[in-house]
Design an enzyme around this catalytic site. Structure first.
Site, short mmCIF file in Angstrom:
data_model
loop_
_atom_site.label_atom_id
_atom_site.label_comp_id
_atom_site.label_asym_id
_atom_site.label_seq_id
_atom_site.Cartn_x
_atom_site.Cartn_y
_atom_site.Cartn_z
N GLY A 1 0.84 -1.19 0.00
CA GLY A 1 0.00 0.00 0.00
C GLY A 1 0.87 1.24 0.00
O GLY A 1 2.07 1.16 0.28
N CYS B 1 5.41 -6.05 1.42
CA CYS B 1 5.75 -4.63 1.32
C CYS B 1 5.18 -3.84 2.51
O CYS B 1 5.65 -4.00 3.62
CB CYS B 1 5.30 -4.07 -0.03
SG CYS B 1 6.14 -2.52 -0.41
N TYR B 2 4.13 -3.03 2.30
CA TYR B 2 3.52 -2.33 3.44
C TYR B 2 3.04 -3.34 4.48
O TYR B 2 3.13 -3.10 5.68
CB TYR B 2 2.33 -1.48 2.95
CG TYR B 2 1.60 -0.75 4.06
CD1 TYR B 2 2.11 0.43 4.60
CD2 TYR B 2 0.39 -1.24 4.56
CE1 TYR B 2 1.43 1.09 5.62
CE2 TYR B 2 -0.29 -0.58 5.57
CZ TYR B 2 0.23 0.59 6.10
OH TYR B 2 -0.44 1.24 7.11
N HIS C 1 7.91 -7.77 -3.94
CA HIS C 1 6.59 -8.23 -4.40
C HIS C 1 6.70 -9.59 -5.10
O HIS C 1 7.04 -9.64 -6.28
CB HIS C 1 5.98 -7.19 -5.35
CG HIS C 1 5.56 -5.94 -4.65
ND1 HIS C 1 4.32 -5.76 -4.11
CD2 HIS C 1 6.26 -4.82 -4.35
CE1 HIS C 1 4.25 -4.57 -3.53
NE2 HIS C 1 5.42 -3.98 -3.66
N GLU D 1 4.37 -11.30 -6.17
CA GLU D 1 3.26 -11.47 -7.11
C GLU D 1 3.57 -10.93 -8.51
O GLU D 1 2.85 -11.26 -9.46
CB GLU D 1 1.98 -10.83 -6.55
CG GLU D 1 1.96 -9.29 -6.49
CD GLU D 1 2.65 -8.70 -5.26
OE1 GLU D 1 3.46 -9.40 -4.64
OE2 GLU D 1 2.40 -7.52 -4.95
N ASP E 1 -17.70 -13.51 -21.87
CA ASP E 1 -18.33 -13.52 -20.54
C ASP E 1 -19.81 -13.90 -20.63
O ASP E 1 -20.29 -14.78 -19.91
CB ASP E 1 -18.21 -12.15 -19.86
CG ASP E 1 -16.77 -11.68 -19.76
OD1 ASP E 1 -15.88 -12.53 -19.91
OD2 ASP E 1 -16.55 -10.49 -19.55
N LYS F 1 -10.93 -12.75 -15.50
CA LYS F 1 -11.16 -13.10 -16.92
C LYS F 1 -10.54 -14.45 -17.31
O LYS F 1 -11.16 -15.25 -18.00
CB LYS F 1 -10.56 -11.99 -17.79
CG LYS F 1 -10.88 -12.10 -19.24
CD LYS F 1 -12.20 -11.44 -19.52
CE LYS F 1 -12.56 -11.48 -20.98
NZ LYS F 1 -13.79 -10.72 -21.23
#
Ligand code: XMP
Length: 516
Positions: free
Chosen positions: A58, A85-86, A172, A174, A230, A372
């Site tokens: 964040g 991180c944060y 990070h 991710e 979708d 998605k």
């Protein structure tokens, strides 16, 4: 909450630009993950029966007065925690350590000195490359915490609690730039937290079938299908759940890609037995678009006519109490209601202009939990063909915003034919899937050419192909020269009405993806 939602991960969102990415990376490991507000109470987390909690990154500083915090009773629970991180700084701060701003942060690539190759860094190489994005850093390690890794700059890059299953990374894991990020996340999910890998398309479908049956009871459901992935997946799912009690409707505004409406109906009706009706409303749309060149006016006219057609068709079909639509998880998160269960919004992305608020339907939104890529997996599992599942995104107003200036039937036909050749070549060259969105634009400016001994004076065609991850930013695709040559020659040779082709080399920003 169903069984396979349990033993997943809740992510407390402290406002990182990567929070959605954390959720996706975890789901890629077949573990359910859900994003929740940072200050959610422990009791609400417990209701979800997760196996672990992740504290996201964040933009705040933990020592700021208004910095977001989590419910501190979480630290009295037994949940394994990963702070990123944060999230790392918060864990350390709340455990009695010190986090400070030392005036210089770390942004971008960093190499790690790994001190401990157990738990979080099992099988991770010393010197592994990670992605950093922080200003503040840990300067005092609290009691019972151990440093697992440092960056080359001597900044604490990862820590673990000695007695609890709490680990944290300043970098990070991710983002793709953290080369071994997936392994680090897997080590946390499976070795440290004991998560279950049962978030699969098959489980999702079984659960939704049950839920749809429960929600709908003896009622009937109208499904608006756009031709895209979708809404087609929603139609297939509804059919599987309640069969003929769902009625799918595809309104053809005459501005779809060549044969798109027919192919979609064929895949759903003949392929899966879905009860789908195709309404050719093109005359109504095109007559209203006569003489209109201004892009926003085109959008408005199409949006309004769409609502009118949809209302007429719905009333013609009789007593339908439910409307199913393809709202996805990012829309739920972005509308700020990931926490609430009841706040349903009618979204406009599939149905050009959106539906009026006063339509009295109860909404069925079976894809609300999905990203998605997960929708595509579900679609495949349901038996939809790849040609439909993997199609590039297409704007609601369709070819209306790809024919610059006035829309005429002749121009639509020229663009449809040229675009079909372009798409066929991208498939044939095996590069369609490298591209996020590719399309042609008819530029009704005439230029001179020569074919055989004849002078030609015909339209210009713009060719666009972009790479992107979400359409918010995009780069122009470096199309191989031989493919560009093939596209130009095949289109000019076979589409009457085009004698010159140009390739668009504008990124977004400063351009947009569409030309109008
Ligand atoms: P732009 O042109 O804004 O496009 O860079 C970003 C993405 O949005 C699509 N797009 C639309 N989709 N209605 C839609 O449903 C619209 O009016 C519309 N305009 C653009 C575009 O195709 C791209 O994927």
């Amino acid at each position: 909450m169903n069984l396979f939602h349990e033993a997943g991960v809740v992510i407390l969102d402290f406002g990182s630009q990567y929070t959605q990415l954390i959720a996706r990376r975890i789901r890629e490991q077949s573990v359910y993950s859900e994003i929740l507000p940072a200050n959610i109470r422990l009791s609400e987390i417990e209701e979800r029966k997760p196996s672990a909690i992740i504290l996201s990154g964040g933009p705040s500083s933990v020592f700021g007065d208004s910095s977001p915090k989590f419910d501190s009773t979480i630290l009295d629970s037994d949940y394994p925690i990963l702070g990123i991180c944060y999230g790392l700084q918060l864990l350390i701060h709340q455990s009695g350590g010190t986090v400070e701003s030392t005036g210089s942060g770390e942004y971008g690539f960093a190499k790690l000195k790994v001190h401990n190759h157990d738990s979080l860094f099992k099988t991770i190489h010393d010197g592994t490359q990670v992605w950093m994005s922080h200003m503040d850093r840990v300067t005092h390690i609290p009691k019972e915490w151990t440093v697992l890794a440092e960056s080359e700059n001597g900044v604490v890059a990862s820590l673990a609690h000695e007695n609890k299953k709490w680990v944290a990374t300043q970098f990070h894991p991710e983002v793709v730039h953290t080369i071994e990020g997936e392994t680090i996340l897997r080590n946390f999910l499976f070795d440290i937290a004991g998560c279950k890998a049962d978030w699969t398309a098959g489980n999702f479908i079984n659960e939704q079938v049950e839920q749809i049956q429960k929600q709908v009871g003896d009622g009937h459901v109208l499904v608006g299908v756009s031709g895209g992935v979708d809404s087609s997946v929603v139609a297939a799912l509804l059919h599987k759940a309640i069969g003929g009690k769902s009625v799918a409707v595809l309104i053809d505004h005459g501005l779809l890609r060549k044969n798109e409406a027919e192919q979609c109906v064929h895949a759903l009706k003949d392929g899966l037995g879905v009860n789908i009706h195709l309404y050719d409303e093109s005359e109504k749309f095109l007559s209203k678009l006569n003489d209109i060149s201004e892009p926003e006016k085109k959008r408005k006219i199409i949006g309004n006519q769409f609502i009118r057609s949809f209302e007429d068709i719905a009333s013609e079909l009789g007593d339908l109490q439910f409307l199913a639509q393809g709202t996805l998880y990012p829309d739920v998160i972005e509308s700020g209601i990931s926490h609430g269960k009841t706040a349903h919004v009618i979204k406009s992305h599939h149905n050009v202009g959106g539906l009026p608020d006063d339509m009295e339907f109860e909404l069925v939104e079976p894809l609300r939990e999905l990203f998605k890529d997960e929708v595509r997996k579900v679609g495949r599992e349901l038996g939809l063909p790849d040609s439909l599942i993997d199609r590039h995104p297409f704007p609601g107003p369709g070819l209306a915003v790809r024919i610059l200036g006035e829309i005429t039937e002749k121009r639509i036909s020229i663009l449809q034919n040229a675009d079909q050749i372009y798409m066929d070549i991208l498939h044939d060259e095996g590069i369609y899937h490298e591209i996020w969105q590719a399309f042609s634009v008819l530029i009704p400016i005439k230029t001179v050419g020569v074919m055989g001994d004849q002078r030609t004076y015909e339209n210009l065609l713009g060719i666009r192909a972009v790479t992107s991850s979400d359409g918010m930013t995009a780069d122009w695709y470096r199309m191989p020269e031989h493919v560009m040559a093939r596209i130009s020659s095949e289109i000019v040779n076979s589409v009457h009405g085009i004698n010159r082709v140009v390739y668009d080399i504008t990124s977004k920003p400063p351009g947009t993806i569409e030309w109008e």
